[in-house]
Design an enzyme around this catalytic site. Structure first.
Site, PDB file in Angstrom:
ATOM      1  N   GLY A  11      46.245  39.452  54.692  1.00  0.00           N
ATOM      2  CA  GLY A  11      47.110  38.891  53.653  1.00  0.00           C
ATOM      3  C   GLY A  11      48.118  37.949  54.264  1.00  0.00           C
ATOM      4  N   GLY A  14      49.754  39.203  57.495  1.00  0.00           N
ATOM      5  CA  GLY A  14      48.995  39.287  58.737  1.00  0.00           C
ATOM      6  C   GLY A  14      47.674  39.986  58.521  1.00  0.00           C
ATOM      7  N   ASP A 124      55.348  45.879  44.238  1.00  0.00           N
ATOM      8  CA  ASP A 124      54.023  45.268  44.416  1.00  0.00           C
ATOM      9  C   ASP A 124      52.916  46.294  44.206  1.00  0.00           C
ATOM     10  OD1 ASP A 124      52.272  43.193  44.796  1.00  0.00           O
ATOM     11  OD2 ASP A 124      52.283  43.311  46.980  1.00  0.00           O
TER      12      ASP A 124
END
Length: 341
Positions: A11, A14, A124
């Site tokens: 992502g 990293g 998230d």
């Protein structure tokens, strides 16, 4: 200290690798922190994630073991879980029973209730950030957007958080003062996803996402006048709630859970702890049961990363198969022409 086995995620932060301890033999997840674009030292988001995770201990929150520096790269070392929810739901052979769905939802809400009790917003929540092991344990992961918040005082935070399909209406409409309700909305989207096996509220952009929410979860223009809607007095013409669209996927007591989670007004949205007290979880049959039997029988390990790669390979294979008969047909035609000549 660790030997890489395979890559299992990637992502903006990293890469994530499955690895094994050279001395202990313990399998872990190595999250490599991307440093290439950092001109001012260590990334602030990674620093915040590390600080938060070091203080969290809950069976439904992923465990950060340690930090590691290797060849100018920085790694976060996590416990390893074989799957994520997106990866598992993409496998048509994995069939969860109602007791399994109840267990997964209960574990999600338990982990979320713990975060909110500790005054932490995840910001998230989505399927790829919910990890599963073969024992049927679900854990919240990826705290790159998480932060602490003030419960008794409204803080001013960015609204550029939460992946679009899981973003609540208040963030889509520009709110910067918010609390735990933004996570509760995401949990509601995931709860529905357990039954439908795919994201339900899929908008193309922020404006389209608002339209999708109103069209799928309600209807426009009650009464056709200019009066303020009773459902959310702060907003004009907000739709009444209507869950009939999902009745073919989920039982009525599960829809009551959705009704409490996906409330347009964040002030009326139930907390994760309150939802766990609803009859669906607290009283009604079947009792929640971890899907250990189902997941331990799964061939391979499935994260969103592997699922995307498998889909790409399938598309390439289908294109090759579609192209091959055309080549054979052209060759046959050429052979006939040569024979005629």
């Amino acid at each position: 200290m660790y030997e890489r086995i395979s890559q299992v995620g990637e992502g903006t932060y990293g890469q994530v690798f499955k690895a094994r301890g050279e001395k202990t033999g313990v399998v872990v997840a190595l999250k490599k922190i991307r440093m290439e674009s950092e001109k001012d030292g260590f990334p602030v988001t990674a620093m915040r994630e590390i600080k938060l995770l070091q203080g969290l201990r809950h069976p439904n929150v992923v465990r950060l073991h340690e930090m590691m520096l290797s060849k100018n790269s920085i790694y976060m070392v996590f416990e390893y879980l074989e799957h994520d929810l997106n990866g598992i739901l993409s496998q048509p052979t994995v069939l969860f029973e109602p007791c399994h769905l109840k267990s997964l939802a209960s574990q999600l809400l338990s982990g979320l209730a713990y975060l909110h009790h500790r005054s932490i917003l995840h910001r998230d929540l989505k399927g790829s950030n919910l990890l599963l092991n073969n024992a049927g344990v679900l854990k919240l992961a990826d705290f790159g957007l998480a932060r602490s918040y003030m419960k008794r005082k409204r803080g001013d935070y960015t609204n550029r958080v939460v992946t679009l399909w899981y973003r609540p209406p208040e963030l889509l409409l520009g709110a910067t003062q918010y609390g735990a309700a933004v996570d509760v909305w995401g949990a509601g989207c995931i709860f529905l996803e357990l039954f439908t096996r795919k994201p339900v509220l899929q908008g193309q952009d922020e404006i389209d996402q608002v339209k999708v929410l109103f069209e799928m979860l309600g209807r426009y223009g009650q009464g056709g006048g200019d009066g303020v809607d009773e459902e959310w007095p702060e907003m004009r013409n907000l739709p009444w709630y209507d869950l009939s669209l999902f009745s073919k996927y989920a039982p009525s007591d599960a829809l009551d859970v959705v009704d409490r989670l996906l409330h347009f007004d964040p002030a009326k949205r139930a907390s994760a702890a309150e939802v766990l007290e609803l009859p669906y979880f607290a009283a009604n049959e079947p009792k929640a049961e971890r899907p250990a039997r189902v997941l331990s029988a799964v061939e391979g390990e499935w994260h969103e990363y592997e699922s995307r790669r498998a889909r790409r390979q399938k598309i390439i294979q289908q294109r090759e198969e579609q192209h091959q008969p055309q080549e054979d047909s052209m060759t046959l035609t050429d052979d006939k022409r040569e024979a005629s000549a």
